[in-house]
Design a protein around this motif. Structure first.
Motif, PDB file in Angstrom:
ATOM      1  N   GLY A  68      14.585  74.446  28.172  1.00  0.00           N
ATOM      2  CA  GLY A  68      14.469  75.675  28.940  1.00  0.00           C
ATOM      3  C   GLY A  68      13.403  75.583  30.004  1.00  0.00           C
ATOM      4  N   ARG A  69      13.115  74.395  30.491  1.00  0.00           N
ATOM      5  CA  ARG A  69      12.099  74.148  31.510  1.00  0.00           C
ATOM      6  C   ARG A  69      12.713  73.400  32.696  1.00  0.00           C
ATOM      7  N   THR A  70      12.128  73.601  33.868  1.00  0.00           N
ATOM      8  CA  THR A  70      12.562  72.856  35.056  1.00  0.00           C
ATOM      9  C   THR A  70      11.549  71.802  35.477  1.00  0.00           C
ATOM     10  N   HIS A  71      10.397  71.783  34.825  1.00  0.00           N
ATOM     11  CA  HIS A  71       9.309  70.842  35.139  1.00  0.00           C
ATOM     12  C   HIS A  71       8.808  71.028  36.571  1.00  0.00           C
ATOM     13  N   THR A  72       8.950  72.226  37.103  1.00  0.00           N
ATOM     14  CA  THR A  72       8.428  72.537  38.430  1.00  0.00           C
ATOM     15  C   THR A  72       7.461  73.717  38.338  1.00  0.00           C
ATOM     16  N   VAL A  73       6.387  73.626  39.108  1.00  0.00           N
ATOM     17  CA  VAL A  73       5.407  74.706  39.212  1.00  0.00           C
ATOM     18  C   VAL A  73       5.295  75.072  40.683  1.00  0.00           C
ATOM     19  N   ALA A  74       5.524  76.337  40.994  1.00  0.00           N
ATOM     20  CA  ALA A  74       5.417  76.790  42.378  1.00  0.00           C
ATOM     21  C   ALA A  74       3.956  77.025  42.735  1.00  0.00           C
ATOM     22  N   VAL A  75       3.569  76.587  43.917  1.00  0.00           N
ATOM     23  CA  VAL A  75       2.224  76.834  44.444  1.00  0.00           C
ATOM     24  C   VAL A  75       2.393  77.632  45.725  1.00  0.00           C
ATOM     25  N   VAL A  76       1.922  78.852  45.728  1.00  0.00           N
ATOM     26  CA  VAL A  76       2.094  79.739  46.878  1.00  0.00           C
ATOM     27  C   VAL A  76       0.774  79.836  47.624  1.00  0.00           C
ATOM     28  N   VAL A  77       0.791  79.449  48.900  1.00  0.00           N
ATOM     29  CA  VAL A  77      -0.424  79.450  49.721  1.00  0.00           C
ATOM     30  C   VAL A  77      -0.259  80.433  50.872  1.00  0.00           C
ATOM     31  N   ALA A  78      -1.386  80.841  51.444  1.00  0.00           N
ATOM     32  CA  ALA A  78      -1.346  81.803  52.550  1.00  0.00           C
ATOM     33  C   ALA A  78      -1.051  81.122  53.873  1.00  0.00           C
ATOM     34  N   ASP A  79      -1.693  79.980  54.119  1.00  0.00           N
ATOM     35  CA  ASP A  79      -1.594  79.343  55.436  1.00  0.00           C
ATOM     36  C   ASP A  79      -1.772  77.836  55.281  1.00  0.00           C
ATOM     37  N   LEU A  80      -0.697  77.103  55.473  1.00  0.00           N
ATOM     38  CA  LEU A  80      -0.770  75.646  55.331  1.00  0.00           C
ATOM     39  C   LEU A  80      -1.608  74.998  56.436  1.00  0.00           C
ATOM     40  N   ALA A  81      -1.835  75.714  57.525  1.00  0.00           N
ATOM     41  CA  ALA A  81      -2.650  75.171  58.607  1.00  0.00           C
ATOM     42  C   ALA A  81      -4.142  75.294  58.334  1.00  0.00           C
ATOM     43  N   ASN A  82      -4.525  76.051  57.321  1.00  0.00           N
ATOM     44  CA  ASN A  82      -5.934  76.203  56.984  1.00  0.00           C
ATOM     45  C   ASN A  82      -6.429  74.921  56.324  1.00  0.00           C
ATOM     46  N   PRO A  83      -7.377  74.212  56.932  1.00  0.00           N
ATOM     47  CA  PRO A  83      -7.812  72.924  56.369  1.00  0.00           C
ATOM     48  C   PRO A  83      -8.448  73.044  54.994  1.00  0.00           C
ATOM     49  N   PHE A  84      -8.878  74.231  54.617  1.00  0.00           N
ATOM     50  CA  PHE A  84      -9.481  74.421  53.298  1.00  0.00           C
ATOM     51  C   PHE A  84      -8.479  74.184  52.179  1.00  0.00           C
ATOM     52  N   ILE A  85      -7.187  74.475  52.415  1.00  0.00           N
ATOM     53  CA  ILE A  85      -6.221  74.479  51.325  1.00  0.00           C
ATOM     54  C   ILE A  85      -5.736  73.076  50.955  1.00  0.00           C
ATOM     55  N   ALA A  86      -5.845  72.101  51.854  1.00  0.00           N
ATOM     56  CA  ALA A  86      -5.309  70.770  51.585  1.00  0.00           C
ATOM     57  C   ALA A  86      -5.891  70.131  50.324  1.00  0.00           C
ATOM     58  N   PRO A  87      -7.219  70.090  50.152  1.00  0.00           N
ATOM     59  CA  PRO A  87      -7.743  69.499  48.915  1.00  0.00           C
ATOM     60  C   PRO A  87      -7.395  70.291  47.670  1.00  0.00           C
ATOM     61  N   VAL A  88      -7.206  71.610  47.798  1.00  0.00           N
ATOM     62  CA  VAL A  88      -6.772  72.417  46.652  1.00  0.00           C
ATOM     63  C   VAL A  88      -5.387  71.950  46.202  1.00  0.00           C
ATOM     64  N   LEU A  89      -4.481  71.766  47.170  1.00  0.00           N
ATOM     65  CA  LEU A  89      -3.129  71.308  46.857  1.00  0.00           C
ATOM     66  C   LEU A  89      -3.150  69.903  46.258  1.00  0.00           C
ATOM     67  N   ARG A  90      -4.041  69.050  46.754  1.00  0.00           N
ATOM     68  CA  ARG A  90      -4.135  67.697  46.206  1.00  0.00           C
ATOM     69  C   ARG A  90      -4.565  67.734  44.746  1.00  0.00           C
ATOM     70  N   GLY A  91      -5.547  68.571  44.442  1.00  0.00           N
ATOM     71  CA  GLY A  91      -6.004  68.685  43.057  1.00  0.00           C
ATOM     72  C   GLY A  91      -4.912  69.189  42.141  1.00  0.00           C
ATOM     73  N   ILE A  92      -4.135  70.167  42.618  1.00  0.00           N
ATOM     74  CA  ILE A  92      -3.035  70.704  41.817  1.00  0.00           C
ATOM     75  C   ILE A  92      -1.967  69.631  41.588  1.00  0.00           C
ATOM     76  N   ALA A  93      -1.524  68.994  42.672  1.00  0.00           N
ATOM     77  CA  ALA A  93      -0.425  68.030  42.576  1.00  0.00           C
ATOM     78  C   ALA A  93      -0.783  66.849  41.690  1.00  0.00           C
ATOM     79  N   ASN A  94      -1.996  66.334  41.837  1.00  0.00           N
ATOM     80  CA  ASN A  94      -2.394  65.176  41.030  1.00  0.00           C
ATOM     81  C   ASN A  94      -2.397  65.505  39.542  1.00  0.00           C
ATOM     82  N   ARG A  95      -2.882  66.686  39.196  1.00  0.00           N
ATOM     83  CA  ARG A  95      -2.933  67.045  37.770  1.00  0.00           C
ATOM     84  C   ARG A  95      -1.549  67.337  37.210  1.00  0.00           C
ATOM     85  N   LEU A  96      -0.718  68.031  37.982  1.00  0.00           N
ATOM     86  CA  LEU A  96       0.638  68.329  37.504  1.00  0.00           C
ATOM     87  C   LEU A  96       1.457  67.055  37.344  1.00  0.00           C
TER      88      LEU A  96
END
Length: 375
Positions: free
Chosen positions: A78-106
């Motif tokens: 009953g799982r899809t093995h996907t986790v959605a990550v919803v961000v406000a603005d992909l152009a904001n340079p602050f969010i890139a390392p946040v996404l990297r931390g999420i993706a690497n751990r998942l």
């Protein structure tokens, strides 16, 4: 002709089927039981296999070109093995390392992140959340919530899908959250400028409907008041944390009546860049006439002139922790993880100094000083 074509298609299907390596194939070559292979190749169960056997099975699977069937596994659990990550603005340079931390751990847990962007629009957020529900994602990590998004989040909570708030919090919403200590960040900015001797200060505030910038402003104002210094208030906030908005707010500040501040705190490094541009347009020098500091310590701000003093946040660590919270929530739904607030760090560079007429603070030979909070 149709019959021969159908037979040829059937043979192609059989050939492709034979090329797919199954768990049974790996078990046969590895000389272990099917269930051992299943556990050794499942990130959520791999700990149940002793290290030597696990390495052996994984080596055989790699050699044979085994690919895990995520669809079949998802249907079974009953799982899809996907986790959605919803961000406000992909152009904001602050969010890139946040996404990297999420993706690497998942990825280490056998899950894939699916990214959606709201463009900081609450209506778009509501549409994205509905779309993600229809895709049956296992969980949502939300970094784009505005303070007014409470009703949308309460609606999604009633659907039973796990949600973890990251970066931005929403009062009254009881989701697991991992955020930065924004009050402390604002306080560090004020204390740094006050410590240099500044008595007239101002801040260029970020969006008024976003928890980090609201708390950042509160932390700064409280520290200025506690030091009995003067805060010159700009009667507007940035719609978005961009250079254009920083430029607009700095123009308002410079056009105001009364003495100018000797130091300005911008709520985002990009806003600080806009403020510096407006100062240059008016013939003002930084930091000789006005010190400027930013927030987030995004890449390249140490390479501008003057190099920008900023507040650094552990963005990649925040993403990793948010992902760990998500994994824990999926594994133990009845044991919600505790809220986490991560402390920021002050990074001192050449864009801040003592007011004119006072002895400037010396920097180290590299031009950069890093000071961690002691609180």
């Amino acid at each position: 002709m149709k019959r021969r074509g159908g037979e040829r298609g059937k043979r192609d299907d059989q050939r492709r089927a034979r090329s797919i390596v199954t768990l049974e194939d790996v078990a046969r070559v590895a000389g272990v039981h099917y269930s051992t292979v299943s556990r050794a190749l499942d990130p959520s169960k791999v700990w149940r296999v002793n290290p030597a056997t696990r390495k052996h099975v994984q080596a055989v699977a790699r050699r044979m070109g085994y690919q895990r069937d995520m669809v079949a596994s998802g249907l079974k659990r009953g799982r899809t093995h996907t986790v959605a990550v919803v961000v406000a603005d992909l152009a904001n340079p602050f969010i890139a390392p946040v996404l990297r931390g999420i993706a690497n751990r998942l990825e280490g847990a056998g899950m894939m992140s699916l990214i959606g962007e709201t463009q900081d629009d609450s209506k778009r957020l509501a549409r994205i959340l509905d779309h993600l529900l229809s895709r049956r994602v296992d969980a949502i990590i939300l970094t784009a919530a505005r303070l007014s998004d409470g009703p949308a989040l309460r609606r999604i909570s009633r659907k039973g899908i796990p949600v973890v708030l990251a970066v931005r919090d929403v009062a009254g919403i009881r989701f697991p959250s991992c955020t930065n200590d924004e009050l402390l960040g604002g306080r560090l900015a004020a204390e740094h400028l006050i410590g240099l001797g500044h008595r007239r200060l101002a801040q260029l505030r970020g969006p008024k409907d976003v928890s980090p910038t609201v708390e950042r402003a509160q932390g700064f104002s409280k520290a200025v008041a506690a030091a009995r210094a003067v805060e010159i208030v700009v009667r507007s906030t940035a719609a978005t944390p961009t250079p254009d908005e920083g430029r607009r707010l700095m123009r308002m500040l410079l056009d105001g009546k009364g003495p100018l501040p000797t130091a300005v705190f911008a709520h985002h490094d990009l806003m600080a860049l806009g403020a510096l541009a407006m100062m240059a347009e008016r013939g003002l020098s930084c930091p000789d006439e006005i010190s400027i500091m930013g927030f987030h310590d995004v890449p390249q701000v140490d390479r501008i002139t003057p190099p920008l003093t900023s507040i650094r946040q552990p963005s990649e660590e925040l993403g990793r922790i948010a992902a760990e919270m998500t994994i824990a929530t999926l594994s133990w739904p009845d044991r919600p993880p505790e809220e986490r607030r991560l402390p920021p760090t002050l990074v001192v560079r050449e864009s801040t100094t003592a007011p004119a007429g006072q002895r400037p603070t010396a920097l180290n030979p590299t031009g950069e000083t890093v000071r961690k909070s002691t609180s």
